[in-house]
Every structure is written in structure tokens, then in C-alpha cells.
Scaffold this active site. Sequence first.
Site, PDB file in Angstrom:
ATOM      1  N   LYS A 173       0.837  -1.214   0.000  1.00  0.00           N
ATOM      2  CA  LYS A 173       0.000   0.000   0.000  1.00  0.00           C
ATOM      3  C   LYS A 173       0.867   1.257   0.000  1.00  0.00           C
ATOM      4  O   LYS A 173       0.655   2.171  -0.790  1.00  0.00           O
ATOM      5  CB  LYS A 173      -0.917   0.028   1.238  1.00  0.00           C
ATOM      6  N   ARG A 209      -9.756   1.470   8.315  1.00  0.00           N
ATOM      7  CA  ARG A 209      -9.318   0.116   8.641  1.00  0.00           C
ATOM      8  C   ARG A 209     -10.371  -0.652   9.414  1.00  0.00           C
ATOM      9  O   ARG A 209     -10.168  -1.818   9.755  1.00  0.00           O
ATOM     10  CB  ARG A 209      -8.099   0.244   9.524  1.00  0.00           C
ATOM     11  N   ARG A 242      11.705  -5.913   5.185  1.00  0.00           N
ATOM     12  CA  ARG A 242      11.441  -4.495   4.944  1.00  0.00           C
ATOM     13  C   ARG A 242      12.358  -3.589   5.765  1.00  0.00           C
ATOM     14  O   ARG A 242      12.653  -3.835   6.920  1.00  0.00           O
ATOM     15  CB  ARG A 242       9.995  -4.148   5.285  1.00  0.00           C
ATOM     16  N   ARG A 257      11.063  -1.687  11.262  1.00  0.00           N
ATOM     17  CA  ARG A 257       9.960  -1.282  12.144  1.00  0.00           C
ATOM     18  C   ARG A 257       9.789  -2.245  13.308  1.00  0.00           C
ATOM     19  O   ARG A 257       9.975  -3.447  13.166  1.00  0.00           O
ATOM     20  CB  ARG A 257       8.657  -1.230  11.320  1.00  0.00           C
ATOM     21  N   ARG A 302      -0.860  -8.894  13.111  1.00  0.00           N
ATOM     22  CA  ARG A 302      -1.401  -7.877  12.195  1.00  0.00           C
ATOM     23  C   ARG A 302      -2.223  -8.522  11.080  1.00  0.00           C
ATOM     24  O   ARG A 302      -3.244  -7.990  10.655  1.00  0.00           O
ATOM     25  CB  ARG A 302      -0.251  -7.046  11.600  1.00  0.00           C
TER      26      ARG A 302
HETATM   27  P1  AP5 Z   1       4.812  -1.612   1.909  1.00  0.00           P
HETATM   28  O1  AP5 Z   1       4.526  -0.762   0.735  1.00  0.00           O
HETATM   29  O2  AP5 Z   1       5.519  -1.006   3.074  1.00  0.00           O
HETATM   30  O3  AP5 Z   1       3.456  -2.361   2.375  1.00  0.00           O
HETATM   31  P2  AP5 Z   1       2.198  -1.831   3.168  1.00  0.00           P
HETATM   32  O4  AP5 Z   1       0.997  -2.498   2.590  1.00  0.00           O
HETATM   33  O5  AP5 Z   1       2.198  -0.340   3.216  1.00  0.00           O
HETATM   34  O6  AP5 Z   1       2.500  -2.482   4.562  1.00  0.00           O
HETATM   35  P3  AP5 Z   1       2.435  -1.885   6.043  1.00  0.00           P
HETATM   36  O7  AP5 Z   1       3.085  -2.908   6.914  1.00  0.00           O
HETATM   37  O8  AP5 Z   1       2.958  -0.494   6.114  1.00  0.00           O
HETATM   38  O9  AP5 Z   1       0.922  -1.892   6.262  1.00  0.00           O
HETATM   39  P4  AP5 Z   1       0.246  -1.912   7.581  1.00  0.00           P
HETATM   40  O10 AP5 Z   1      -1.122  -1.657   7.101  1.00  0.00           O
HETATM   41  O11 AP5 Z   1       0.410  -3.105   8.426  1.00  0.00           O
HETATM   42  O12 AP5 Z   1       1.017  -0.777   8.429  1.00  0.00           O
HETATM   43  P5  AP5 Z   1       0.655   0.707   8.799  1.00  0.00           P
HETATM   44  O13 AP5 Z   1       1.912   1.459   8.829  1.00  0.00           O
HETATM   45  O14 AP5 Z   1      -0.474   1.209   7.976  1.00  0.00           O
HETATM   46  O15 AP5 Z   1       5.617  -2.895   1.401  1.00  0.00           O
HETATM   47  C1  AP5 Z   1       6.041  -3.893   2.319  1.00  0.00           C
HETATM   48  C2  AP5 Z   1       7.412  -4.439   1.869  1.00  0.00           C
HETATM   49  O16 AP5 Z   1       7.237  -5.156   0.653  1.00  0.00           O
HETATM   50  C3  AP5 Z   1       8.461  -3.353   1.578  1.00  0.00           C
HETATM   51  O17 AP5 Z   1       9.707  -3.858   1.957  1.00  0.00           O
HETATM   52  C4  AP5 Z   1       8.373  -3.156   0.054  1.00  0.00           C
HETATM   53  O18 AP5 Z   1       9.616  -2.722  -0.503  1.00  0.00           O
HETATM   54  C5  AP5 Z   1       8.045  -4.569  -0.406  1.00  0.00           C
HETATM   55  N1  AP5 Z   1       7.193  -4.602  -1.596  1.00  0.00           N
HETATM   56  C6  AP5 Z   1       6.131  -3.802  -1.879  1.00  0.00           C
HETATM   57  N2  AP5 Z   1       5.575  -4.153  -3.038  1.00  0.00           N
HETATM   58  C7  AP5 Z   1       6.286  -5.222  -3.499  1.00  0.00           C
HETATM   59  C8  AP5 Z   1       6.178  -6.043  -4.662  1.00  0.00           C
HETATM   60  N3  AP5 Z   1       5.229  -5.852  -5.590  1.00  0.00           N
HETATM   61  N4  AP5 Z   1       7.081  -7.054  -4.806  1.00  0.00           N
HETATM   62  C9  AP5 Z   1       8.041  -7.273  -3.885  1.00  0.00           C
HETATM   63  N5  AP5 Z   1       8.205  -6.517  -2.771  1.00  0.00           N
HETATM   64  C10 AP5 Z   1       7.323  -5.514  -2.575  1.00  0.00           C
HETATM   65  O19 AP5 Z   1       0.090   0.535  10.275  1.00  0.00           O
HETATM   66  C11 AP5 Z   1       0.934   0.159  11.350  1.00  0.00           C
HETATM   67  C12 AP5 Z   1       0.122   0.124  12.642  1.00  0.00           C
HETATM   68  O20 AP5 Z   1      -0.416   1.447  12.926  1.00  0.00           O
HETATM   69  C13 AP5 Z   1      -1.105  -0.792  12.646  1.00  0.00           C
HETATM   70  O21 AP5 Z   1      -0.761  -2.126  12.944  1.00  0.00           O
HETATM   71  C14 AP5 Z   1      -1.950  -0.129  13.730  1.00  0.00           C
HETATM   72  O22 AP5 Z   1      -1.468  -0.432  15.007  1.00  0.00           O
HETATM   73  C15 AP5 Z   1      -1.713   1.350  13.493  1.00  0.00           C
HETATM   74  N6  AP5 Z   1      -2.683   1.915  12.536  1.00  0.00           N
HETATM   75  C16 AP5 Z   1      -2.393   2.454  11.313  1.00  0.00           C
HETATM   76  N7  AP5 Z   1      -3.519   2.871  10.721  1.00  0.00           N
HETATM   77  C17 AP5 Z   1      -4.531   2.592  11.562  1.00  0.00           C
HETATM   78  C18 AP5 Z   1      -5.941   2.743  11.504  1.00  0.00           C
HETATM   79  N8  AP5 Z   1      -6.527   3.285  10.414  1.00  0.00           N
HETATM   80  N9  AP5 Z   1      -6.679   2.330  12.548  1.00  0.00           N
HETATM   81  C19 AP5 Z   1      -6.109   1.792  13.645  1.00  0.00           C
HETATM   82  N10 AP5 Z   1      -4.777   1.596  13.779  1.00  0.00           N
HETATM   83  C20 AP5 Z   1      -4.005   1.987  12.737  1.00  0.00           C
END
Ligand code: AP5
Length: 217
Positions: free
Chosen positions: A13, A88, A127, A160, A171
Amino acid sequence: MRIIILGPPGAGKGTQAKVVADSLGIAHIASGDLLRDHQERGTKLGSMARSYMQQGLLVPDDVIIGMIEERLHSSDAQRGYVLDGFPRTLEQARALDKTMEKEGQRIDLAVNIRVSEKELIRRLGGRLVCRRCQRPYHEVSSPPRKRGVCDECGGELYQREDDTSEAVRRRIQVYAKQTAPLIQYYYERGGLVEIDGEGSIDEVRDSLLKTMPKAGV
Ligand code: AP5
């Protein structure tokens, strides 16, 4: 143009939201990045959110909704935005709809990026993220040019706290229970597009950008 990117943790994402936002000249709003920024700055919100994030649990809806609504009103979001990581839960999605309705706006497109659990675990295990601009890298699939240093801003790359195997497992479970129902929610409202997220970063980007004309871009 207002776009939501949905998908499980590690689906790409953040990687793809940045590409879309840059190519459309709109803001990239990532709830996880905003929360990590609060932690870096040592705010009350940041320290409250930290324990949830470390465990792989969602931060309470009211906290997140308030934080995102404030961000949506900043000047760079007025031309449009890509939302990454929000909404979410159904409660967050309904709150977003209500805010937009009040302002005579709507979500133009919701894109769900589908990736298998095995690949999510592989991606999150390797990552690295830039401490300064939050750009994600991967040790194998998208390494930085110089080890430990962000190509874009020269910031330090780190792993992270919630990318430990235990937190990743949690997660993925939390996603299945609390976030996956949003796919049906946006499908029923129309404007949902699903793409295969298992290809290379460039292949996924191409599929994603191809969905844009469907939304009238
Ligand atoms: P990346 O692009 O970083 O993936 P992502 O989908 O953004 O993954 P996240 O882990 O950031 O999502 P998340 O939803 O768990 O975390 P968030 O920060 O939102 O890619 C991942 C890896 O894969 C990278 O190394 C990249 O290079 C690689 N990659 C990407 N595409 C690829 C491809 N096509 N092929 C190969 N490799 C690839 O949330 C973190 C925490 O914050 C949550 O757990 C929660 O506690 C809190 N939080 C955030 N938002 C909310 C909300 N709305 N409500 C409640 N709590 C929330």
C-alpha cells in the site's frame, strides 16, 4: 481525486500509494506514518498509540478518526489524496463517509491489493523504512543504492518495531477480522477495483495506474 488503497499488511500500500500520489500530484496520507511521526516527536498520541502498534493491534477508532480528519483539512490535501492504511474498520469507513458527505465530496476509487500470506510474511521480514521520509525498501526486492541509506532523502533506514514475526502474525489476523470486511463495504457502494499485488513493484504499479481511467481520471 480521492483514492483509498486497501490491502493486508505488506501488500504494498505504502509503496504504491506514493507512486499514485506523485503521478496524480495529490497528497499521500498514510495513517501508520502519521502515528510513527507522533512517536518520533514524543507526543501524547504517539506514546498512547505505541503499545497498540508494537503488539500489532489497531489504535482506537476515535483517536485515528480525529487524526485523519485533521490531516484531510490541511492545504496539500485540498486537490485530492491517496489514503493508505485508513479506513481500517467499518466505523472508520462510516466516519469518513459522513465527513465527506458534509463537505459535498466522495471517494472516487477504492483499490484492493491482493497478496498471499506467504508473500506478505516474506516482504515484511525484509522491509526497511526511511526514518526521515518513511519510504519503504526491501533487502531483496527493492534494496537502496547505498546500504542503510535512503535513495531519496539520505535518511537512515531501520526495521519497524512491528515487523517482528509475532507482530506480523497478529497484524495479519487483525486485518482478516477488522479490515477485510471493508472490501465488501466498498464493493457494495461501487467504485472498488481489485488488483493482483504479487507481481514486481513495477508490474503492480502498472496495474494500479490502469485502474485510474475507470474512475474517470
Ligand atoms: P509496503 O509498501 O511497506 O506495504 P504496506 O501495505 O504499506 O504495509 P504496512 O506494513 O505499512 O501496512 P500496515 O497496514 O500493516 O502498516 P501501517 O503502517 O499502515 O511494502 C512492504 C514491503 O514489501 C516493503 O519492503 C516493500 O519494498 C516490499 N514490496 C512492496 N511491493 C512489493 C512487490 N510488488 N514485490 C516485492 N516486494 C514488494 O500501520 C501500522 C500500525 O499502525 C497498525 O498495525 C496499527 O497499530 C496502526 N494503525 C495504522 N492505521 C490505523 C488505523 N486506520 N486504525 C487503527 N490503527 C491503525
